[in-house]
Enzyme design. Structure first.
Site, PDB file in Angstrom:
ATOM      1  N   LYS A  22      46.019  49.959  39.333  1.00 17.06           N
ATOM      2  CA  LYS A  22      45.903  49.314  40.652  1.00 17.06           C
ATOM      3  C   LYS A  22      45.465  47.858  40.492  1.00 17.06           C
ATOM      4  O   LYS A  22      46.063  46.955  41.075  1.00 17.06           O
ATOM      5  CB  LYS A  22      44.861  50.057  41.502  1.00 17.06           C
ATOM      6  N   ASN A  23      44.432  47.636  39.699  1.00 16.99           N
ATOM      7  CA  ASN A  23      43.881  46.285  39.617  1.00 16.99           C
ATOM      8  C   ASN A  23      44.748  45.342  38.790  1.00 16.99           C
ATOM      9  O   ASN A  23      44.501  44.138  38.763  1.00 16.99           O
ATOM     10  CB  ASN A  23      42.457  46.331  39.059  1.00 16.99           C
ATOM     11  N   CYS A 118      36.420  47.433  50.144  1.00 17.79           N
ATOM     12  CA  CYS A 118      35.249  48.288  49.992  1.00 17.79           C
ATOM     13  C   CYS A 118      33.995  47.576  50.495  1.00 17.79           C
ATOM     14  O   CYS A 118      33.836  46.375  50.307  1.00 17.79           O
ATOM     15  CB  CYS A 118      35.040  48.602  48.519  1.00 17.79           C
ATOM     16  N   ARG A 123      30.402  40.237  48.257  1.00 14.75           N
ATOM     17  CA  ARG A 123      31.693  39.879  47.682  1.00 14.75           C
ATOM     18  C   ARG A 123      32.215  38.544  48.226  1.00 14.75           C
ATOM     19  O   ARG A 123      33.255  38.482  48.877  1.00 14.75           O
ATOM     20  CB  ARG A 123      32.706  41.010  47.910  1.00 14.75           C
ATOM     21  N   ASP A 307      33.231  50.056  38.241  1.00 15.60           N
ATOM     22  CA  ASP A 307      34.127  51.007  38.915  1.00 15.60           C
ATOM     23  C   ASP A 307      33.988  52.437  38.383  1.00 15.60           C
ATOM     24  O   ASP A 307      34.621  53.353  38.921  1.00 15.60           O
ATOM     25  CB  ASP A 307      35.590  50.548  38.778  1.00 15.60           C
ATOM     26  N   ARG A 399      43.421  54.774  48.545  1.00 12.79           N
ATOM     27  CA  ARG A 399      43.674  53.364  48.229  1.00 12.79           C
ATOM     28  C   ARG A 399      43.866  53.176  46.732  1.00 12.79           C
ATOM     29  O   ARG A 399      44.519  52.226  46.314  1.00 12.79           O
ATOM     30  CB  ARG A 399      42.476  52.496  48.664  1.00 12.79           C
TER      31      ARG A 399
END
Ligand code: UD1
Length: 420
Positions: A22-23, A118, A123, A307, A399
């Protein structure tokens, strides 16, 4: 809204194929804006976040075909004329901010709303903006948006106060079309940065040093379309590695780069799990030794990933002894602790540290997936709990995990997805 119902599952056994990262795919899709041409991205995971990024590209004028059966996304960005990223999409996913560098480099200006995603801390995006500013962009901040303008970005030396993944990616992408050389110091070193650099270089960019803390980008006048296969998802792999350990099972993971999960393997082995990198894949066994406590400090790569913090915490509630976890990357990433404690865990927080008492009998309870990885941690805890664990707000989990419950069911997990 959908929920997961999870039951005590006994040892999970069998094989799991890990999906694309995903990232890695999110910045790669954003980088396709720079090509102004057709790109074929393969090994794309079927995730809500990927779909949001595709919608975002479409809203800018790109044509995007999502073929999840074959894990391919075709994107052609030649017709992009817009410089504004729509608010409703940007606020749904924090990674939308990654279109900022590419739009600025290609269009000379960009407007984005302040991103969502999230709820794990403030952030901010100050490091992204500082990078653009060093490259000559003018920044205008509104109450809930930011505009950056630069007719032509200029190569610059950018020092990041913290090795932010997103800021490194955004600055690296913008620098590919800048005039002159950009050097990013104290850059993030994550494997996803290396994958993005490889994609940019295939498009004709000149990026060197990705994967180290100093990245050098020599600007070029234009980029072209290319094909690229995304690297495997190291966090999905890590989550299944913990699934093997927490259920005292035996899993063989395929499509994993062992080097990318080194810190996760090391911590699992400290707990007494067996991790073997053999020809067939990465085998993780939690059924060989009794598992014991360990201490963890999250850090930028190659340190232990933030994570994986919540999934590990679920595991540590089941092992012998008391463990300590220190979260140094995000200031508010402990929302799963309240939920784990509702299931019978004994975890105390003191600032950025958490103390986890092991060998707690877990009990099923209604709990909430407060963010993506917190949700995964609750699913893992549910496999060890007596009775049913009902997890709501699982859109967070969807997600970031491709076919999560299907993959889990195939290795013996008792999990079902129900519509509320
Ligand atoms: C990426 C990952 C996310 C992971 C995180 C850290 C993606 C799409 N997401 O997120 O899964 O948890 O890396 O490994 O790749 N910060 C600032 N100013 C900035 C930017 C960041 O202070 O301009 C701070 C953040 O508040 C946070 C820390 O730096 O405390 C790390 O953030 P960053 O590395 O930027 O994470 P993301 O790129 O958002």
């Amino acid at each position: 809204m959908a929920k997961y119902i999870v039951e005590n599952s006994g040892p999970l056994r069998g094989e799991v194929i890990i999906s694309g990262s995903k990232n890695a795919v999110l910045p790669i899709l954003a980088a396709s804006i720079l090509a102004g041409d057709a790109c074929e991205i393969s090994d794309v995971p079927n995730l809500l976040d990927v779909d949001v990024m595709c919608k975002l590209l479409r809203s800018l004028g790109a044509s995007v075909e999502e073929d999840y059966e074959n894990e391919i996304v075709n994107v052609d960005t030649k017709d992009i004329t817009t410089w504004e990223a729509p608010r409703d999409l940007v606020t749904r996913m924090r990674a939308s901010i990654l279109v900022m560098g590419p739009i600025l480099a290609r269009q000379g200006k960009v407007k984005v709303s302040l991103p969502g995603g999230c709820s794990i801390g403030l952030r901010p995006i100050d490091l992204h903006l500082k990078g653009f500013q060093s490259m000559g962009a003018e920044i205008e901040k509104g109450p809930d948006y930011v505009v950056a303008r630069a007719d032509k970005l200029k190569g610059a030396k950018v020092y990041l106060d913290f090795p932010s993944v997103g800021a490194t990616e955004n600055i690296m992408m913008a620098a590919t079309l800048a005039e002159g050389v950009t050097v990013i110091e104290n850059a993030a070193e994550e494997p996803e940065i290396v994958d993005l650099a490889n994609f940019l270089n295939k498009m004709g960019a000149k990026v060197k040093g990705a994967g180290t803390n100093m990245i050098r980008i020599e600007g070029v006048p234009a980029l072209k379309g290319t094909r690229h296969a995304v690297i495997p998802d190291r966090i999905e792999a890590g989550t299944f590695m913990v699934a093997a350990a927490i259920t005292r099972g035996d899993l063989l993971l395929k499509n994993v780069v062992p080097d990318h999960v080194k810190s996760i393997s090391a911590k699992l082995m400290e707990c007494g799990a067996v991790v073997e990198d053999n020809e067939d894949g990465l085998r993780v066994r939690g059924d060989v030794n009794p598992l014991i406590a360990t201490d963890i400090r999250t850090l930028p790569y190659p340190g232990f990933p933030t994570d994986m913090q919540s999934q590990f915490m679920a595991l540590l509630t089941t092992v012998e002894g008391t463990s300590m976890v220190v979260e140094t990357v995000f200031e508010n990433r402990y929302m799963h602790i309240g939920e784990l404690n509702r299931m019978g865990a004994d975890i105390k927080i003191d600032g950025r540290s958490a103390v986890i008492v092991g060998q707690r009998p877990l009990m099923g309870a209604p709990v909430i997936a407060t963010d993506l990885r917190a949700g995964a941690a609750l699913v893992l805890a549910g496999f060890r709990a007596e009775g049913e664990t009902e997890i709501s707000e699982i859109y967070h989990i969807e997600r970031g995990y491709s076919s999560f419950e299907k993959k889990l069911i195939s290795i013996g997990a008792k999990i079902r997805r129900v519509e509320d």
